[in-house]
Each structure stands twice: as C-alpha cells, then as structure tokens.
Design an enzyme around this catalytic site. Structure first.
Site, PDB file in Angstrom:
ATOM      1  N   HIS A 176       0.850  -1.198   0.000  1.00 48.78           N
ATOM      2  CA  HIS A 176       0.000   0.000   0.000  1.00 48.78           C
ATOM      3  C   HIS A 176       0.879   1.239   0.000  1.00 48.78           C
ATOM      4  O   HIS A 176       1.973   1.220   0.542  1.00 48.78           O
ATOM      5  CB  HIS A 176      -0.889   0.007   1.263  1.00 48.78           C
ATOM      6  N   ASP A 181      -7.994  -5.146  -0.687  1.00 48.75           N
ATOM      7  CA  ASP A 181      -8.384  -5.927  -1.876  1.00 48.75           C
ATOM      8  C   ASP A 181      -8.035  -7.402  -1.787  1.00 48.75           C
ATOM      9  O   ASP A 181      -8.398  -8.165  -2.687  1.00 48.75           O
ATOM     10  CB  ASP A 181      -7.699  -5.319  -3.104  1.00 48.75           C
TER      11      ASP A 181
HETATM   12  C1  SDX Z   1      -6.003   0.382  -3.086  1.00 47.19           C
HETATM   13  O1  SDX Z   1      -4.251   4.805  -1.879  1.00 47.19           O
HETATM   14  C2  SDX Z   1      -5.210   4.167  -1.364  1.00 47.19           C
HETATM   15  O2  SDX Z   1      -5.689   4.453  -0.267  1.00 47.19           O
HETATM   16  C3  SDX Z   1      -5.785   3.042  -2.214  1.00 47.19           C
HETATM   17  C4  SDX Z   1      -6.825   2.162  -1.540  1.00 47.19           C
HETATM   18  C5  SDX Z   1      -8.105   2.918  -1.303  1.00 47.19           C
HETATM   19  O3  SDX Z   1      -8.883   2.496  -0.428  1.00 47.19           O
HETATM   20  O4  SDX Z   1      -8.398   3.860  -2.087  1.00 47.19           O
HETATM   21  O5  SDX Z   1      -6.333   1.696  -0.306  1.00 47.19           O
HETATM   22  C6  SDX Z   1      -7.184   0.968  -2.408  1.00 47.19           C
HETATM   23  O6  SDX Z   1      -5.717   0.760  -4.193  1.00 47.19           O
HETATM   24  C7  SDX Z   1      -5.157  -0.615  -2.344  1.00 47.19           C
HETATM   25  C8  SDX Z   1      -3.894  -1.058  -3.170  1.00 47.19           C
HETATM   26  C9  SDX Z   1      -4.367  -2.115  -4.154  1.00 47.19           C
HETATM   27  N1  SDX Z   1      -3.296  -2.457  -5.096  1.00 47.19           N
HETATM   28  C10 SDX Z   1      -2.705  -3.673  -5.049  1.00 47.19           C
HETATM   29  O7  SDX Z   1      -2.928  -4.531  -4.201  1.00 47.19           O
HETATM   30  C11 SDX Z   1      -1.757  -3.950  -6.200  1.00 47.19           C
HETATM   31  C12 SDX Z   1      -0.501  -4.637  -5.660  1.00 47.19           C
HETATM   32  N2  SDX Z   1       0.185  -3.655  -4.838  1.00 47.19           N
HETATM   33  C13 SDX Z   1       1.302  -2.951  -5.466  1.00 47.19           C
HETATM   34  O8  SDX Z   1       1.073  -2.655  -6.816  1.00 47.19           O
HETATM   35  C14 SDX Z   1       1.783  -1.813  -4.582  1.00 47.19           C
HETATM   36  O9  SDX Z   1       1.872  -2.270  -3.309  1.00 47.19           O
HETATM   37  C15 SDX Z   1       1.056  -0.491  -4.569  1.00 47.19           C
HETATM   38  C16 SDX Z   1       0.807   0.035  -5.949  1.00 47.19           C
HETATM   39  C17 SDX Z   1      -0.221  -0.602  -3.841  1.00 47.19           C
HETATM   40  C18 SDX Z   1       2.002   0.452  -3.874  1.00 47.19           C
HETATM   41  O10 SDX Z   1       3.168   0.430  -4.654  1.00 47.19           O
HETATM   42  P1  SDX Z   1       4.466   1.176  -4.153  1.00 47.19           P
HETATM   43  O11 SDX Z   1       4.156   2.611  -3.975  1.00 47.19           O
HETATM   44  O12 SDX Z   1       5.615   0.806  -5.015  1.00 47.19           O
HETATM   45  O13 SDX Z   1       4.648   0.523  -2.733  1.00 47.19           O
HETATM   46  P2  SDX Z   1       5.883   0.717  -1.872  1.00 47.19           P
HETATM   47  O14 SDX Z   1       6.608   1.984  -2.175  1.00 47.19           O
HETATM   48  O15 SDX Z   1       5.444   0.483  -0.465  1.00 47.19           O
HETATM   49  O16 SDX Z   1       6.824  -0.521  -2.348  1.00 47.19           O
HETATM   50  C19 SDX Z   1       7.966  -0.796  -1.581  1.00 47.19           C
HETATM   51  C20 SDX Z   1       8.665  -1.912  -2.304  1.00 47.19           C
HETATM   52  C21 SDX Z   1       8.938  -1.604  -3.769  1.00 47.19           C
HETATM   53  O17 SDX Z   1      10.137  -2.300  -4.094  1.00 47.19           O
HETATM   54  P3  SDX Z   1      11.524  -1.418  -4.149  1.00 47.19           P
HETATM   55  O18 SDX Z   1      11.294  -0.345  -5.161  1.00 47.19           O
HETATM   56  O19 SDX Z   1      11.714  -0.890  -2.725  1.00 47.19           O
HETATM   57  O20 SDX Z   1      12.575  -2.439  -4.543  1.00 47.19           O
HETATM   58  O21 SDX Z   1       7.854  -3.095  -2.295  1.00 47.19           O
HETATM   59  C22 SDX Z   1       7.586  -3.505  -3.618  1.00 47.19           C
HETATM   60  C23 SDX Z   1       7.819  -2.298  -4.510  1.00 47.19           C
HETATM   61  O22 SDX Z   1       8.205  -2.714  -5.800  1.00 47.19           O
HETATM   62  N3  SDX Z   1       6.205  -3.917  -3.659  1.00 47.19           N
HETATM   63  C24 SDX Z   1       5.791  -5.158  -3.946  1.00 47.19           C
HETATM   64  C25 SDX Z   1       4.393  -5.117  -3.835  1.00 47.19           C
HETATM   65  N4  SDX Z   1       4.012  -3.882  -3.495  1.00 47.19           N
HETATM   66  C26 SDX Z   1       5.131  -3.131  -3.389  1.00 47.19           C
HETATM   67  N5  SDX Z   1       6.466  -6.262  -4.284  1.00 47.19           N
HETATM   68  C27 SDX Z   1       5.705  -7.377  -4.530  1.00 47.19           C
HETATM   69  N6  SDX Z   1       4.352  -7.422  -4.428  1.00 47.19           N
HETATM   70  C28 SDX Z   1       3.667  -6.312  -4.088  1.00 47.19           C
HETATM   71  N7  SDX Z   1       2.336  -6.337  -4.003  1.00 47.19           N
END
Ligand code: SDX
Length: 392
Positions: free
Chosen positions: A270, A327
């Site tokens: 998130h 989700d």
């Molecule tokens: C919603 O904003 C909101 O409030 C949204 C929401 C709402 O109610 O409106 O809460 C609803 O959209 C929830 C999120 C749903 N999306 C997903 O579940 C999709 C899978 N999640 C990822 O795509 C991701 O976690 C995001 C898009 C949600 C956040 O992405 P970020 O900003 O890259 O997350 P981060 O900065 O915390 O990531 C830290 C690290 C990164 O790696 P590095 O760059 O540090 O090497 O963790 C990795 C990311 O690549 N990472 C994941 C991951 N999510 C983040 N690796 C594997 N699997 C994942 N799901």
C-alpha cells in the site's frame, strides 16, 4: 491529541489538501472516519449511516438516518433513456467501462442539480450519485448476462435493493439473505472513503475546475479501474486462482520478489499502510461469516490464508512492510456471494462514490478553493533555436 496517539499532520510538505473526513496512520494501521475507527463502524454501523457521517460530519439520530435513507431511496431510479444507453455497449463490455460511460452520461441529464455554486444543487447531485450507483452497477451486470433490468424496490434496504436488482429475475420473488446483506453492507463501509487516494484525488482535481459533478465521478471511476488501485480486487482473486494450490505459493512469492519479473502479489502492499490494513482484518473475518451463512467453502480462501502467512514470514515482505490490503480478501467474499470477478471493482466504485462526493463537497464548499494545478521538476532540454528542415 486524542489520548490514544498524537495526530501527525506531518505530511504538510506533500499534502495536496486539508480534509476533515478521513484520517489514516499508515505506520499504526489506523483508519478513522470523522474520528470513528473503521473497526467500530464495520461492527456496529451501516453503509447508509457511514454515508451520512461522511457527508455531514456527525452520526445521525434515528430520525435523521430515516430521512436520509428515504431521500436516497427516492433517487434510486435511473432516467429511462439511460436504459437505452446500455444497449449501445457490447454484451462483453467490462462493467467498469459501462459505469464510466453511464455515470459520465448523467451529466447530460439532471440539469436541475449541476449549478455547483448552489449548496442545494450540490446536495441533490450527491444524493443522486449515491442512490443511483447500485442501479447503474446492477444494470451493468444484467446487461452482461443478457437478463432484463429490474427496477429498484423501495421496500428494501440500500444493499438489499442492490442484491435484488443484481441477482433477482422478474419471473420470481427474490429473497435477500440477511447475512449476505450484512456482509455486503460491511464491505461497502470498508470501501467508503480512504483519504486522498488516486481516484479521490482525480475527483478533486476534476472538480476543482468547476466541472459537472457527474463527470467528476466518472473520472474517479476511470482512475479506480487500474489494477494498482481498485482493480486489484479482481486481480487478486485471479492471482489466487492462478496459484491454485498452497504448494505453488513459494514459486509466486519468489516471482513477486524478483525485480526482473513484473509480477506483484495483488492485494498486497500500500502507498500509505506500512502495517496491516485495518480493513483487511475485517474482511478476513467476514469471509468466514459468509461461508458459514451460505454453507459454502472455497479452496481459494485456504490459498489466501496460506499466502498471507508465508508472505508475512518472508524477510522481503517484512522488510518492505508489505501487508494484505483491502483488496486481498474482498474477492473471495464477493465470489462466494455470486459476483463475477469483473463486477468486483464496480462494487468498489459503488461504495467509494460516497467518499468521492463527500470529498468533492468539502472542496467545492470551501470559499478559498482554487483550481488544482500540480507542478513538475523539468528534466527536458534547455532553451535552443529552431533548426530548418533542410539543416537536419
Ligand atoms: C487500493 O491509496 C489508497 O488508499 C488506495 C486504496 C483505497 O482504499 O483507495 O487503499 C485501495 O488501491 C489498495 C492497493 C491495491 N493495489 C494492489 O494490491 C496492487 C498490488 N500492490 C502494489 O502494486 C503496490 O503495493 C502499490 C501500488 C499498492 C504500492 O506500490 P508502491 O508505492 O511501489 O509501494 P511501496 O513503495 O510500499 O513498495 C515498496 C517496495 C517496492 O520495491 P523497491 O522499489 O523498494 O525495490 O515493495 C515492492 C515495490 O516494488 N512492492 C511489492 C508489492 N508492493 C510493493 N512487491 C511485490 N508485491 C507487491 N504487491
């Protein structure tokens, strides 16, 4: 200072706006709506009551709630010409594509409530959007399965009405199952609002220009559809089905950690929560309640539970603070109730509409509100002179 923790407005440097609706503490896994914890609202409230709270700032009295529910109920019908609008879509159109189109098309109707300088118009538009979303979403589903549209039934609750319009048929009575109605109503509460997420920020930016409120909500629907945002519930269930059995989980966990692999664990991670999403906790509990009520089970739930357990014990996910979000489990419940995966994000949009309109109202009614205008860090070439074609 709340006695429980110190409110940290700390993001003032990056804050896009001020808002009194929803507070999130990503490190503590806290979510409050007008000060009330999401866990308490999910346990004791109803989606209509939470909608009233988000719009008006206080929990309603019994009379206020009754009046609000009656007002919403009396706006649930759609202009009859919009039913024709559906016939222009292919039968296999994604429900979110249909909702984008139909909600945007509302701008071509209801001209009597689009003068956003008039608080009464803003109120009527807000009520119309909250009221009509279940009808619009149910009609998108009916159209996709080639069944006749059902008109709203004013004797049913907001959520019961949606269940009947979705799963009922003219040929027979539809019985709303109370446990399913309660579970779905709770899922709507969990999706109602969430501070300045991508789709809410989209609605605010569109609304800041003074655009038609229906068009602004259509913009929010478009943004929510993305798999990184609201589309994650559909993607998460598809992922769980692709994994299939618990023995395949380690392979997918390794893929999710591999920077060269675009695969992400859908429903995990998130932008704000670096702790457990409090909505996911309620969602997991609700899975069991729905399974018990419907006397069903689904092996995909075991895969989800096992995946969560393995990920939360994996150094990568612990270090990156990746936890299940709202989700991760929602699709398991919606599938058990009978919704196809393509309807999951449409239900998210249905529930989030109250958050979008409450945030839009908060912005539009601020006399100091200006049009949004994000800036950039320019990384292109410095100024240079034009080169004639024959010199290139
Ligand atoms: C919603 O904003 C909101 O409030 C949204 C929401 C709402 O109610 O409106 O809460 C609803 O959209 C929830 C999120 C749903 N999306 C997903 O579940 C999709 C899978 N999640 C990822 O795509 C991701 O976690 C995001 C898009 C949600 C956040 O992405 P970020 O900003 O890259 O997350 P981060 O900065 O915390 O990531 C830290 C690290 C990164 O790696 P590095 O760059 O540090 O090497 O963790 C990795 C990311 O690549 N990472 C994941 C991951 N999510 C983040 N690796 C594997 N699997 C994942 N799901």
């Amino acid at each position: 200072q709340t006695g429980m923790f110190t409110f940290d407005p700390g993001f003032t440097s990056t804050a896009s706006c001020e808002s009194a609706l929803t507070y999130i503490d990503g490190d503590e896994g806290v979510l409050l709506h007008r000060g009330y914890p999401i866990g308490q609202l999910a346990e004791h409230s109803s989606f209509m009551e939470v909608s009233y709270l988000l719009l008006n700032g206080e929990l309603p009295s019994a009379d206020e709630l009754k009046t609000f529910e009656t007002t919403i109920t009396r706006h649930t019908m759609l202009h009859e010409q919009l039913a024709t609008f559906y016939r222009g879509f292919r039968r296999d159109a994604h429900p979110m594509a249909i909702m984008c189109g139909v909600v945007g098309a509302l701008s071509a109707f209801y001209h009597d409530s689009t003068d956003i300088s008039d608080p009464q118009h803003r109120k009527i538009s807000s009520h119309r959007l909250i009221a009509k979303m279940p009808t619009i979403a149910a009609m998108a589903y009916k159209y996709s399965v080639g069944q006749p549209f059902l008109y709203p039934d004013n004797n049913l609750s907001y959520t019961g009405n949606f269940l009947r319009m979705t799963f009922g048929v003219p040929a027979e009575e539809y019985e709303v199952v109370p446990a399913v109605e309660k579970a779905l109503d709770r899922i709507f509460i969990l999706h109602a609002d969430h501070e300045q997420n991508a789709s809410t920020s989209t609605v605010r930016l569109a609304g800041s220009s003074g655009a038609n409120p229906f068009a602004c909500i259509a913009a929010g629907i478009a943004c929510l559809w993305g798999p990184a945002h609201g589309g994650a519930n559909e993607a998460a269930l598809n992922m769980l089905h692709e994994i299939g059995t618990p023995d395949k989980i380690p392979h997918y966990i390794e893929r999710a950690k591999d920077k060269n692999d675009p695969f992400r664990l859908m429903g995990f991670g998130h932008r704000v929560y670096k702790n457990y999403d409090p909505r996911a906790t309620v969602m997991q509990k609700t899975v069991r309640e729905v399974f018990d009520a419907l006397k069903v089970s689904d092996p995909v739930f075991e895969v989800a539970l096992r995946l969560e357990e393995m990920a939360l014990n994996d150094d990568y996910f612990v270090e990156k603070k990746l936890f299940p979000n709202v989700d991760f489990y929602s699709g398991v419940i919606l599938s058990a109730i009978g919704f196809p995966t393509t309807m999951f994000t449409a239900l998210f949009a249905l529930a989030r509409t109250v958050g979008w309109v409450a945030q839009w109202n908060e912005m539009i009614s601020d006399p100091g509100q200006k049009i949004g205008r994000p800036r950039q860090l320019y990384t292109g070439p410095t100024q240079r002179d034009y080169v004639p074609l024959d010199k290139r």
